[in-house]
Design an enzyme around this catalytic site. Structure first.
Site, mmCIF file in Angstrom:
data_model
loop_
_atom_site.group_PDB
_atom_site.id
_atom_site.type_symbol
_atom_site.label_atom_id
_atom_site.label_comp_id
_atom_site.label_asym_id
_atom_site.label_seq_id
_atom_site.Cartn_x
_atom_site.Cartn_y
_atom_site.Cartn_z
ATOM 1 N N GLU A 124 20.799 -35.442 -2.723
ATOM 2 C CA GLU A 124 21.900 -36.275 -3.244
ATOM 3 C C GLU A 124 21.463 -37.700 -3.582
ATOM 4 O OE1 GLU A 124 21.504 -35.277 -0.149
ATOM 5 O OE2 GLU A 124 22.309 -36.661 1.338
ATOM 6 N N HIS B 289 17.066 -34.849 1.272
ATOM 7 C CA HIS B 289 18.388 -35.248 0.760
ATOM 8 C C HIS B 289 18.372 -35.323 -0.767
ATOM 9 C CE1 HIS B 289 20.309 -36.563 4.589
ATOM 10 N NE2 HIS B 289 19.039 -36.631 4.966
ATOM 11 N N CYS C 8 19.707 -31.141 5.034
ATOM 12 C CA CYS C 8 19.135 -31.726 6.246
ATOM 13 C C CYS C 8 19.689 -31.025 7.487
ATOM 14 C CB CYS C 8 19.357 -33.244 6.253
ATOM 15 S SG CYS C 8 18.052 -34.056 7.204
HETATM 16 N N1 GLN Z 1 19.775 -34.896 12.973
HETATM 17 C C1 GLN Z 1 18.843 -34.150 12.208
HETATM 18 C C2 GLN Z 1 17.432 -34.692 12.358
HETATM 19 O O1 GLN Z 1 17.236 -35.801 12.755
HETATM 20 C C3 GLN Z 1 19.237 -34.109 10.746
HETATM 21 C C4 GLN Z 1 19.240 -35.455 10.092
HETATM 22 C C5 GLN Z 1 20.043 -35.490 8.819
HETATM 23 O O2 GLN Z 1 20.865 -34.617 8.555
HETATM 24 N N2 GLN Z 1 19.850 -36.523 8.017
HETATM 25 O O3 GLN Z 1 16.497 -33.991 12.074
#
Ligand code: GLN
Length: 546
Positions: free
Chosen positions: A512, A510, A384
Site C-alpha cells: 500500500e 506493505h 504483513c
Molecule cells: N506485528 C508483526 C511483526 O512485527 C506485523 C507487523 C505489521 O503488520 N506491520 O512482524
C-alpha cells in the site's frame, strides 16, 4: 535553476484542516508545470519519529524506501507526486533535539550555552534546507505541523521567520491555511477566527503571503476583500478551499483558484506554461465513473480511526479507478469476529484484506476470517500481520499443528510458524529497530503475484519484526501453501499463495505504501479484479439458483 525556492504551509484556527492535502495539491500543480518539487513535514512532537505511536494517535505510520517511519502526510505527497520521499522529508522536534544534544555531547558547541534560539532554530533551518541544497528540487514545500499559537510550534515559526528574512520575499513565502466557519443560526461565514490567527502569526514576526480558506460555502467577493484587507494579503492571494468529495479534486480546485499562479508570481518563476494534468484527470474520470461496484472487508483492530489504514484505503481508490470499479471498503473489527458472527460479517463480501498490526488483540478473529476466505474461495489479501495470520491458519487447520502461532503472540508456542527474526533477538530499543524500508523480493515461478507484477524482481517496503519460519516451509509447501516470493539475500519468505484458490495472496511487506495515482499498485489492481470476478460469479450463481 540556481537557487531553490521555499514555500511554508502553516495552519490556524483548527487542526485537521488538511495542510497535507493543500501542500500536495500545490506541489502537484507546480510539478504539472514542469517544476521539480518535494514536500517536507515538520512535526512538533517529541517522539523521534511516529514509529512508536499507536495508530489511534496520529493514524498510520508511513514508511519510505530508505526506512524512515513517518507521518501519514508523506503518503499523500507520494500518492500525488509519484516521487519517493525519504527521512529528510519528515522531521520531528524529538529528532531536532536529539541531533542538537548529540552535537553538544561531541563538543561541537564547546564553551557555548546551548539554547532554543539559535541552536534549535538553526537545526530546524538546516533540516529545511537539506532538501533544497541537494540540487534535486526547484521548490521545497515545508508543512509545519500543529496550529499557529501552539507552544510546541514556536521554534518552527521562528525558524521560518528567520529563513524568510535570510532568503528574501522572492525566494520564500508563507501560506496560511485557516477555517472560515459557517454559523447556520446567523446564516453567515465568519472571518474573525482567521483574522486572529493571522495576527497570532504576525506576533511571531511572520506575515502570511497567501491565505487558503477551508470553507463549506463559497466565499463571496466581499468576503474575500474583507479577508484581504484585514489579513494584509493581496486579494488574489485569498484562496477558497471548499469541501471536496474527494481529496483528488483539490489540485483542480486550487488551479481554478489560481493558487499556483500566486505562488509562482511571488517567487518570480515562470507561470505561462499550462499545467499538464491529463493523466491526473483521466484517473479522476475513471474514479468518478465506475462501471461496476464491489464491497471488500478490511479486517483490522484500529478500524475506529480511518486514518489508521490510510494508505490501504487510498490504494483501493487507485486500483478501483484502474479497473473502473467502485470499491466500497467496510471496516470490520477483528476483535468481534467469532464463530457466531463470522458468516454475517463476511459472507456477503467480494473479498477480504487482513490488515497489518501489532500485538495479540484481535488475532483470533483475523485467523477465523482467513479460514473463511480460504474455505469459501473468497479473494484474500493478507498484508504483513495479515500474511502471518494466513500462515498460522494454514498450519493449524490444514497441517494440523493445532497450537501453531506467532512468537509475538505466544512466546512459548510449540509451533512458532512465525518467529522473531534472528537480527531482532538482541534488540531491546523499540524505536526505528524493525526491519524497515525497501527490500528486494524475487518472485518464484508461475504465480498470481508474477501475473500481477509482470516482472520477477520487485522491491517493496517493510515494517515488521517477525517472519515466516523457514523450518516449516517444506511442510507448508507440501500441504499446498506455496512460497512465491523470497528475499534473494536473506532467504526470508515474502509472499505466500494458495494456487488452487481464485486469489489468496499474503505478503510480508506493505504494498500500500507504493500505490500512487500515476502508478496504482499491481497487487491491489489484481485483488480488485479477483473480487469483481468473485462478485460476478456469485451473482450469476444466485440467478441460476433463483
Ligand atoms: N506485528 C508483526 C511483526 O512485527 C506485523 C507487523 C505489521 O503488520 N506491520 O512482524
Amino acid at each position: 535553476m540556481a537557487n531553490t525556492k521555499y514555500v511554508f504551509v502553516t495552519g490556524g484556527v483548527s487542526s485537521s484542516l488538511g495542510k497535507g492535502i493543500i501542500a500536495a495539491s500545490l506541489a502537484k500543480l507546480l510539478q504539472a508545470r514542469g517544476y521539480r518539487v518535494t514536500i517536507q513535514k515538520l512535526d512538533p512532537y517529541i517522539n523521534v519519529d511516529p514509529g512508536t505511536l499507536n495508530p489511534y494517535e496520529h493514524g498510520e505510520c508511513y514508511v519510505t524506501d530508505d526506512g524512515a517511519e513517518t507521518d501519514l502526510d508523506l503518503g499523500h505527497y507520494e500518492r500525488f507526486l509519484n516521487t519517493p520521499t525519504s527521512q529528510a522529508n519528515n522531521v520531528t522536534t524529538g529528532r531536532i533535539y536529539q541531533s542538537v544534544i548529540e552535537k553538544e555531547r561531541r563538543g561541537e558547541f564547546l564553551g557555548k550555552t546551548v539554547q532554543v534560539v539559535p541552536h534549535i532554530t538553526n537545526e530546524i533551518k538546516e533540516r529545511i534546507q537539506i532538501l533544497g541544497k541537494s540540487g534535486n528540487y526547484d521548490i521545497v514545500i515545508t508543512e509545519i505541523g500543529g496550529t499557529v499559537g501552539d507552544i510546541e510550534s514556536l521554534p518552527y515559526i521562528e525558524a521560518v521567520r528567520q529563513l524568510k528574512w535570510e532568503l528574501g520575499d522572492n525566494n520564500a513565502l508563507v501560506i496560511h491555511l485557516t477555517l472560515i466557519p459557517y454559523l447556520s443560526a446567523a446564516g453567515e461565514l465568519k472571518t474573525k477566527p482567521t483574522q486572529h490567527s493571522v495576527k497570532t502569526l504576525m506576533e511571531s514576526g511572520i506575515k502570511a503571503d497567501i491565505l487558503v480558506c477551508r470553507t463549506e460555502h463559497k466565499l463571496s467577493d466581499d468576503l474575500r476583500r474583507k479577508l484581504a484587507l484585514f489579513c494584509n494579503v493581496k486579494q488574489e492571494a485569498v484562496i477558497e478551499s471548499i469541501d471536496a468529495s474527494t481529496i483528488y479534486d483539490v489540485p483542480n480546485l486550487m488551479l481554478e483558484e489560481g493558487l499556483d499562479t500566486v505562488v509562482l508570481t511571488q517567487l518570480v518563476l515562470r507561470d505561462d506554461n499550462t499545467p499538464d494534468l491529463e493523466n491526473w484527470n483521466n484517473f479522476l474520470k475513471r474514479h468518478k465513473n465506475p462501471k461496476y461496484e464491489i464491497t471488500v472487508g478490511l479486517i483490522g483492530k484500529y478500524v475506529e480511526l480511518q486514518d489508521s489504514y490510510k494508505s490501504i484505503l487510498e490504494a483501493f481508490i487507485h486500483a478501483g479507478a484502474e479497473n473502473e470499479v467502485k470499491v466500497n471498503v467496510v471496516s470490520i473489527h477483528s476483535e468481534f469476529i467469532d464463530d457466531e458472527t463470522i458468516e454475517k460479517k463476511i459472507a456477503h463480501l467480494d473479498g477480504i484484506l487482513v490488515a497489518p498490526g501489532f500485538g495479540e488483540r484481535g488475532i483470533e478473529g483475523k485467523i477465523k476470517a482467513v479460514r473463511f476466505a480460504r474455505e469459501n474461495k473468497l479473494p484474500f489479501f493478507g498484508i504483513c500481520l495479515g500474511m502471518q495470520m494466513a500462515v498460522i491458519e494454514y498450519s493449524r487447520n490444514v497441517l494440523g499443528l493445532k497450537g501453531a502461532c506467532s512468537v509475538e503472540v505466544d512466546e512459548n508456542t510449540l509451533d512458532p510458524v512465525i518467529d522473531i527474526m534472528e537480527e531482532q533477538k538482541s534488540i531491546t530499543d523499540m524505536g526505528g529497530t524493525m526491519r524497515l524500508g525497501a527490500w528486494d523480493c524475487e518472485l518464484i515461478g508461475e504465480s498470481k503475484v508474477f501475473e500481477a507484477y509482470g516482472e520477477s524482481l520487485i522491491s517493496e517496503r517493510h515494517r515488521h519484526r517477525y517472519e515466516y519460519n523457514n523450518k516449516y516451509k517444506d511442510q507448508l509447501e507440501a500441504a499446498g501453501l506455496r512460497t512465491t516470493g523470497i528475499n534473494p539475500k536473506t532467504g526470508l519468505v515474502e509472499i505466500i499463495e494458495i494456487p488452487d484458490h481464485p486469489w489468496f495472496v499474503g505478503v510480508q511487506y506493505h504494498p500500500e505504501y507504493k500505490s500512487t495515482v500515476a502508478n496504482p499498485h499491481p497487487l491491489f489492481i489484481a485483488f480488485v479484479k479477483a473480487a469483481v470476478a468473485y462478485s460476478k460469479r456469485s451473482k450469476s450463481a444466485k440467478v441460476s439458483q433463483g
